[in-house]
Design an enzyme around this catalytic site. Structure first.
Site, short mmCIF file in Angstrom:
data_model
loop_
_atom_site.label_atom_id
_atom_site.label_comp_id
_atom_site.label_asym_id
_atom_site.label_seq_id
_atom_site.Cartn_x
_atom_site.Cartn_y
_atom_site.Cartn_z
N LYS A 87 8.09 43.38 45.34
CA LYS A 87 9.38 43.90 45.84
C LYS A 87 9.09 45.07 46.78
CE LYS A 87 13.92 44.61 43.74
NZ LYS A 87 14.59 45.05 42.50
O1 G3P Z 1 18.84 45.00 41.55
C1 G3P Z 1 19.32 46.24 41.98
C2 G3P Z 1 20.02 46.91 40.88
O2 G3P Z 1 19.15 47.25 39.84
C3 G3P Z 1 20.84 48.08 41.29
O3 G3P Z 1 21.95 48.04 40.49
O4 G3P Z 1 23.93 48.93 39.38
O5 G3P Z 1 22.02 50.46 40.02
O6 G3P Z 1 23.49 49.50 41.75
P1 G3P Z 1 22.90 49.30 40.40
#
Ligand code: G3P
Length: 218
Positions: A87
């Protein structure tokens, strides 16, 4: 559409795997930190542990932001297990690294994507997956799902093979919206996956069926 789980929590990964619907896992440094895993050796072992639970791709993120550093870390990560996808952040050095990994046959997930222009570059560089963060766009008053739809449209129109992996999913509604606009993959915490199961009429209907069965057999 593939279902990935967006967590580094082994119990939750196992729970999703046991449902029989899991196609892979995505992690990021924040998710690793949330599990209290510290040190390179432990973090690498954790990626291997995740690979041993699921059958599909497991995204492991580089920390370096310079080309040489990204390459070094990415090659080390890719050697850990055949399921590892490197990634890489959507930055200039990251795009150069995505192209490098493409030429080496190493799968990549280009992350922190917030615009169609960034997604176009990721596809040009040969990313295996591109990760638009839909919840974070919603958070700033933009439409994350519109971006997913736009990227899917552009990739389809030009025959790019990069898979659209919708990330930063916050709800069951997000998953359905991603399915409706043609996302190849959604990566989501466990809770929205479990929300997909739920409908009040299912619960009420089942309670009635069981009640009637009990009556018939009393
Ligand atoms: O895959 C990306 C994710 O982990 C981010 O999610 O909810 O932190 O925006 P969030």
């Amino acid at each position: 559409m593939k279902f990935f789980i967006d967590t580094a929590n082994l119990a939750q990964i196992q729970e999703a795997q046991d449902l029989g619907i899991l196609d892979g896992v995505t992690t990021n440094p924040s998710l690793i930190a949330r599990e209290g895993i510290k040190g390179n050796v432990n973090i690498k072992q954790h990626y291997i542990d995740i690979c041993n639970i699921v059958d599909g791709d497991v995204s492991a993120e580089v920390i370096a932001t310079d080309f040489k550093g990204i390459i070094k870390e990415g090659e080390e990560l890719a050697k850990l297990h055949p399921q590892i996808v490197v990634k890489v952040p959507m930055i200039k050095e990251g795009i150069k690294a995505v192209k490098y990994f493409y030429n080496k046959g190493i799968k990549t997930n280009c992350t922190l994507v917030f615009s169609a222009s960034q997604a176009l570059l990721a596809a040009k560089a040969g990313a295996t997956y591109v990760s638009p963060f839909i919840g974070r766009l919603d958070d700033i008053g933009e439409s994350g799902i519109d971006l997913v739809a736009q990227i899917c449209h552009i990739y389809e129109l030009h025959g790019f093979e990069t898979q659209v992996l919708a990330a930063s999913i916050r709800s069951q509604k997000h998953i359905i919206q991603c399915a409706a606009v043609g996302a190849d993959v959604v990566t989501t915490p466990l809770a929205p996956i479990l929300e997909l199961l739920k409908h009040d009429l299912t619960d009420e209907g089942l309670a009635k069926f069981l009640e009637d069965h009990a009556k018939n057999n009393s």
